[in-house]
Design a protein around this motif. Structure first.
Motif, PDB file in Angstrom:
ATOM      1  N   ALA B  34      38.878  30.342  51.364  1.00  0.00           N
ATOM      2  CA  ALA B  34      39.275  31.345  50.358  1.00  0.00           C
ATOM      3  C   ALA B  34      38.119  32.291  50.070  1.00  0.00           C
ATOM      4  N   ILE B  35      36.905  31.721  50.000  1.00  0.00           N
ATOM      5  CA  ILE B  35      35.749  32.576  49.691  1.00  0.00           C
ATOM      6  C   ILE B  35      35.475  33.533  50.848  1.00  0.00           C
ATOM      7  N   TYR B  36      35.486  33.009  52.088  1.00  0.00           N
ATOM      8  CA  TYR B  36      35.239  33.882  53.241  1.00  0.00           C
ATOM      9  C   TYR B  36      36.255  35.011  53.276  1.00  0.00           C
ATOM     10  N   ARG B  37      37.504  34.616  53.067  1.00  0.00           N
ATOM     11  CA  ARG B  37      38.566  35.584  53.249  1.00  0.00           C
ATOM     12  C   ARG B  37      38.558  36.635  52.148  1.00  0.00           C
ATOM     13  N   VAL B  42      38.148  43.198  55.755  1.00  0.00           N
ATOM     14  CA  VAL B  42      39.469  43.092  56.373  1.00  0.00           C
ATOM     15  C   VAL B  42      39.610  41.701  56.974  1.00  0.00           C
ATOM     16  N   TRP B  43      40.833  41.233  57.061  1.00  0.00           N
ATOM     17  CA  TRP B  43      41.073  39.910  57.682  1.00  0.00           C
ATOM     18  C   TRP B  43      42.241  40.019  58.623  1.00  0.00           C
ATOM     19  N   PRO B  44      42.179  39.583  59.866  1.00  0.00           N
ATOM     20  CA  PRO B  44      40.977  39.041  60.504  1.00  0.00           C
ATOM     21  C   PRO B  44      39.887  40.114  60.640  1.00  0.00           C
ATOM     22  N   PRO B  45      38.627  39.686  60.795  1.00  0.00           N
ATOM     23  CA  PRO B  45      37.532  40.654  60.868  1.00  0.00           C
ATOM     24  C   PRO B  45      37.739  41.650  62.004  1.00  0.00           C
TER      25      PRO B  45
END
Lengths: 576, 186
Positions: B34-37, B42-45
């Motif tokens: 959750a923190i990374y995202r 943008v996701w995916p990077p």
């Protein structure tokens, strides 16, 4: 796999099943005890090397320097210094305190004090020890590989612990060892929680359990919930180091999409703060009981003590952010964490007041377990009070990463737990081995520990307040810190003295084991269940499962007409 | 409390504690995710392709079928129809293994589409989470094999033991569904 409640397991007959792969909780407890004492020695020796380096930078270590550090003429080299403080922290926390307080006393006391014949899952109990053994072996192995052991601090923050900060295999082995140890702790926790809930003797409600069992039980609950959090953290760290994932790599070293080094700090402290209480709760429980036993008075507010320990366990899960005030957290968060941290003072003050209320006007017997317990009251008071400075954001920003922190957590986690552990060893040694420890030597050991211990840790508070940072190889290259050399010398001298007096303990332990005076069933005249059976107890503990009729602290009841000033938990409470 | 009731309680407690422990491990992983995202722009990077949904969806279906058969095992055990229980248990194991094979295919597909373990945080999360879940699936499979061994009328506390293994298998299923939704679908 589950042990039946009333069945008596047949006594093992071979050497292997009796002493090595034993299912008996008493034997496993002793295994944990020796394991812990061994690592206490290793970790203590490392502490002495650290202290020697800080007081005499560049001077060869006497006696053992030339053997250990032959490459540098007996001086501790800078990289080895980093390994020493890393391994000292790791060993003391996971491999000395945990096995002695939780492994040994947990295994020994829980079934005996609640009137059970063994743990709920004896096989799991044995596996728990052997996983711990494997973990310890992996950790020790890492000391002897090229490039040496882990050197990123016991907290292993990335980037110090990623391949950039520590390229050798040492850090990976550290992670593996911690993970295996986590499995062992979880196995233990499953057993302790289940045993306390299901195997209490008939008539024993939760508040009839000795506070020792309360402490160990709460510890086990915290263990089961929070050790896996660290497990997840070290798995990701292993994947980063071995398989090239980028969880904790940021910036140029992460090629596409950025990892986050600070995330590890969050994960570590979500585990790490409950871990502090995992370590201290058993000692609190033991001390709460012993203060009552040796003051010959009921424990003052025993129920309140148990409930404050419970609320501290719950609060301990909500405060971890106070370890991270300097990581550019939002001020809103730091304030919330600060407030929650301060809230822990309330239950702490309650049970601390209860300790004082217990000894107030008691007919105190100053036997060695009591001396060590009173020592805990003193050092834990100091440790707790210095915690306030570190829980407050404004002062923590100044004190963060100084020796003040080192002094504080040694007072709470090292000094009080160590003294609590010694109190427990002196107290239950007669039950464990059927012999008394030498009381005179025990008193020498107490004063020889207590006085230098305060020299060490109070000295650390002073140099920390004076601005000395932790983990610096030679702080005195900074001119401003040179005025702290005399205090550092005092700390080191105290450490060497304290180390010397531990030899008295080891001598006493071995001598008493071999030729100590034979112990009676109840040498300390207390009423909890384990003192109703012979010392050492038979393989199955209780011939007949006892029926509990009163609480564990029924001492000094004026209505007693039996000639004793205490009554056993199996006796009906005497009333006027 | 009767001796029987006590040992049933012991087994249930132990299973629940183990499940809580493992849930904490996965909760930590998801917290990190959750923190990374939430901190990524943008996701995916940039420059990373999403994983095709085919294999993960298939895995979800297969694992769901396996859990369904697992439920049937405990139903038949409760009715004391142990031979039926064995049949359903075999199917549970079969579909469990099927799930694991599909995971292997998934990793292969990710590799051949250029998504390597070391290609950044998206790949790190996808590989690591599925690996760690896979490792727990191995444990779950061992639990099923243990159940296979003890699924006989003379086993003490058979029902409790069956429901313990069953709950553990459901737990793995639930973790996978959360992973499927958060890692692959959204």
């Amino acid at each position: 796999m589950s042990g039946g409640y009333n069945e008596i397991h047949p006594e093992p007959t071979t050497f292997w099943s009796k002493y090595i792969f034993s299912f008996d909780h008493k034997v496993i407890a002793k295994q944990f005890l020796w394991y812990g004492i061994f690592f206490l020695g290793v970790g203590g020796l490392m502490a002495l090397l650290i202290r020697w380096t800080l007081a005499n930078p560049g001077v060869p270590v006497p006696l053992i320097g030339n053997i250990l550090f032959s490459g540098s003429g007996g001086v501790v080299p800078p990289d080895t210094y980093a390994m020493l403080f890393t391994m000292h922290g790791t060993i003391m926390i996971f491999y000395a305190i945990t096995p002695i307080l939780i492994g040994a006393f947990g295994n020994y006391c829980i079934p005996l004090m609640i009137g059970a014949r063994d743990m709920a899952f004896p096989l799991l109990n044995m596996l728990s020890f052997w996983f711990a053994f494997l973990s310890g072996a992996v950790l020790l192995l890492s000391l002897f590989i090229p490039q040496g052991a882990a050197a990123g601090g016991w907290t292993s923050y990335p980037t110090l612990s990623t391949l950039i900060g520590s390229p050798g295999a040492g850090q990976t082995l550290w992670c593996v060892a911690i993970f295996i140890f986590g499995i062992s702790s979880t196995m233990g926790a499953v057993n302790y929680v289940t045993t306390v809930i299901t195997l209490r003797a008939p008539g024993m409600g939760y508040f009839d359990m000795p506070l020792t069992v309360w402490g160990l039980w709460l510890t086990a609950i915290l263990n089961a919930i929070f050790v896996p959090v660290l497990g997840a953290g070290v798995i990701l760290l292993i994947l980063d180091r071995v398989f090239g994932t980028t969880f904790f790599l940021a910036g140029a070293s992460a090629t596409s999409g950025s990892g986050d080094p600070v995330l590890f700090q969050h994960v570590f402290w979500i585990f790490g703060h409950p871990e502090v209480y995992i370590l201290i709760l058993p000692a609190w429980g033991i001390v709460s009981d012993l203060l009552s036993f040796f003051s010959r008075k009921p424990a003052f507010g025993a129920k309140a003590t148990a409930l404050s320990m419970t609320s501290i366990s719950i609060l301990s899960t909500l405060v971890y952010g106070h370890h991270m005030f300097t990581t550019q957290m939002s001020p809103l968060l730091t304030q919330s964490f600060m407030t929650l941290t301060m809230t822990i003072s309330i239950p702490s003050a309650i049970f601390f007041a209860n300790w004082l209320g217990t000894i107030w006007k008691g007919s105190i017997r100053f036997d060695s377990p009591m001396l060590f317990s009173l020592g805990v009251v003193f050092v834990f008071g100091l440790g707790g009070l210095t915690g306030l400075h570190l829980g407050t954001t404004t002062t923590d920003l100044f004190l963060h990463d100084t020796y003040f922190v080192v002094g504080h957590f040694h007072y709470t986690m090292a000094a009080s737990v160590l003294l609590g552990g010694f109190a427990g060893i002196y107290f239950w040694f007669p039950k464990m081995f059927g012999r008394m420890m030498h009381e005179g030597l025990a008193k020498v050991h107490f004063w020889g520990t207590m006085i230098p211990l305060n020299g060490i840790f109070f000295g650390m508070l002073l140099v920390g307040y004076g601005g000395m940072h932790r983990r610096i190889y030679n702080p005195f290259i900074y001119e401003s810190l040179q005025r702290l050399i005399p205090v550092n010398n005092l700390i080191t001298t105290s450490a060497i003295l304290m180390g010397f007096f531990q030899l008295v303990f080891v001598y006493n332990l071995i001598k008493s084991l071999l030729s100590g005076e034979k112990a009676t069933n109840n040498p300390w005249e207390v009423g909890t269940l384990e003192w109703t059976i012979p010392s050492p107890p038979p393989h199955h503990n209780y011939d007949i499962i006892p029926v509990v009729k009163c609480g564990p602290h029924e001492l000094g009841n004026p209505n007693l007409k039996t000639g004793r000033d205490f009554q056993y938990q199996t006796e009906e409470l005497v009333q006027a | 409390m009767s001796t029987r009731g006590r040992s049933e309680l012991q087994i249930n407690l132990a299973t629940n504690i183990v499940i809580i422990s493992m849930a904490m491990l996965f909760a930590t992983l998801f917290m990190g995710y959750a923190i990374y995202r939430s901190s990524a722009p943008v996701w995916p990077p940039m420059g990373v392709q999403r994983v095709s949904l085919l294999l993960p969806s298939l895995s979800t279906v297969v694992l769901f079928i396996s859990s369904f058969f697992c439920y049937q095992v405990s139903v038949s055990t409760k009715k004391n129809e142990l031979s039926k229980g064995h049949k359903y248990l075999n199917l549970t194991i079969l579909f469990g293994v099927g799930f694991m094979v599909l995971q292997g295919l998934l990793w292969n597909q990710m590799k051949s589409s250029g998504l390597f373990v070391s290609s950044g945080i998206f790949a790190s999360i996808t590989y690591a989470f599925t690996w760690i879940h896979f490792a727990h699936m191995v444990a779950g499979l061992l639990a099923l094999l243990y159940l296979k061994k003890i699924l006989k009328p003379e086993t003490v506390n058979l029902l409790t033991k069956t429901s313990s293994v069953e709950n553990f298998w459901y737990f793995l299923e639930i973790v996978w569904i959360i992973m499927f939704i958060t890692l692959f679908v959204f």
